[in-house]
Motif scaffolding. Sequence first.
Motif, PDB file in Angstrom:
ATOM      1  N   PRO A 259     -12.605   1.074  -8.692  1.00  0.00           N
ATOM      2  CA  PRO A 259     -13.295   0.227  -7.707  1.00  0.00           C
ATOM      3  C   PRO A 259     -13.098  -1.260  -7.991  1.00  0.00           C
ATOM      4  O   PRO A 259     -12.978  -1.678  -9.139  1.00  0.00           O
ATOM      5  CB  PRO A 259     -14.764   0.611  -7.871  1.00  0.00           C
ATOM      6  N   GLN A 260     -13.068  -2.050  -6.928  1.00  0.00           N
ATOM      7  CA  GLN A 260     -12.981  -3.507  -7.027  1.00  0.00           C
ATOM      8  C   GLN A 260     -14.261  -4.087  -7.616  1.00  0.00           C
ATOM      9  O   GLN A 260     -14.237  -5.143  -8.219  1.00  0.00           O
ATOM     10  CB  GLN A 260     -12.772  -4.112  -5.636  1.00  0.00           C
ATOM     11  N   GLY A 261     -15.363  -3.428  -7.379  1.00  0.00           N
ATOM     12  CA  GLY A 261     -16.670  -3.900  -7.795  1.00  0.00           C
ATOM     13  C   GLY A 261     -17.732  -3.185  -6.985  1.00  0.00           C
ATOM     14  O   GLY A 261     -17.444  -2.213  -6.285  1.00  0.00           O
TER      15      GLY A 261
ATOM     16  N   ASP B 246     -21.613  -7.156  -7.499  1.00  0.00           N
ATOM     17  CA  ASP B 246     -20.618  -8.226  -7.452  1.00  0.00           C
ATOM     18  C   ASP B 246     -20.642  -9.007  -6.142  1.00  0.00           C
ATOM     19  O   ASP B 246     -20.316 -10.188  -6.124  1.00  0.00           O
ATOM     20  CB  ASP B 246     -19.203  -7.637  -7.638  1.00  0.00           C
TER      21      ASP B 246
ATOM     22  N   ILE C  73     -11.397  -1.667   1.214  1.00  0.00           N
ATOM     23  CA  ILE C  73     -10.584  -2.367   0.211  1.00  0.00           C
ATOM     24  C   ILE C  73     -10.947  -1.981  -1.221  1.00  0.00           C
ATOM     25  O   ILE C  73     -10.414  -2.555  -2.164  1.00  0.00           O
ATOM     26  CB  ILE C  73     -10.616  -3.897   0.401  1.00  0.00           C
ATOM     27  N   GLY C  74     -11.832  -0.996  -1.377  1.00  0.00           N
ATOM     28  CA  GLY C  74     -12.034  -0.430  -2.700  1.00  0.00           C
ATOM     29  C   GLY C  74     -13.326  -0.728  -3.422  1.00  0.00           C
ATOM     30  O   GLY C  74     -13.475  -0.370  -4.593  1.00  0.00           O
ATOM     31  N   TYR C  75     -14.274  -1.346  -2.763  1.00  0.00           N
ATOM     32  CA  TYR C  75     -15.576  -1.589  -3.394  1.00  0.00           C
ATOM     33  C   TYR C  75     -16.442  -0.334  -3.337  1.00  0.00           C
ATOM     34  O   TYR C  75     -16.322   0.462  -2.412  1.00  0.00           O
ATOM     35  CB  TYR C  75     -16.327  -2.726  -2.691  1.00  0.00           C
TER      36      TYR C  75
ATOM     37  N   LEU D 225     -15.497  -3.585   3.107  1.00  0.00           N
ATOM     38  CA  LEU D 225     -15.568  -3.582   1.645  1.00  0.00           C
ATOM     39  C   LEU D 225     -15.225  -2.201   1.082  1.00  0.00           C
ATOM     40  O   LEU D 225     -14.520  -2.100   0.071  1.00  0.00           O
ATOM     41  CB  LEU D 225     -16.950  -4.035   1.181  1.00  0.00           C
TER      42      LEU D 225
END
Length: 83
Positions: A2-4, A76, A26-28, A23
């Motif tokens: 995960p991005q955050g 985040d 894009i990987g959150y 979000l």
Amino acid sequence: MPQGTALVTGASSGIGEATALELARIGYTVYGAGRRIERMKDLEAHGVRILKIDVADRAWVVGRVERDFAETGRIDVVGSSAG
């Protein structure tokens, strides 16, 4: 990976919903928060975790966030679209 972790209030419609979906895309790890969780069921299909939350009650919000974010250990990004 995960991005955050993101918390998006007002995720049941409009800008909040679009923000939560983007979000997640894009990987959150995204927590979509709102009072009307029945309107957020479609977000779950996109990996968004649903929280019933009323931002008008600060003490309740703090307690809820502390419980739910113990899992990831951090926040985040906060998108505040409630209201």
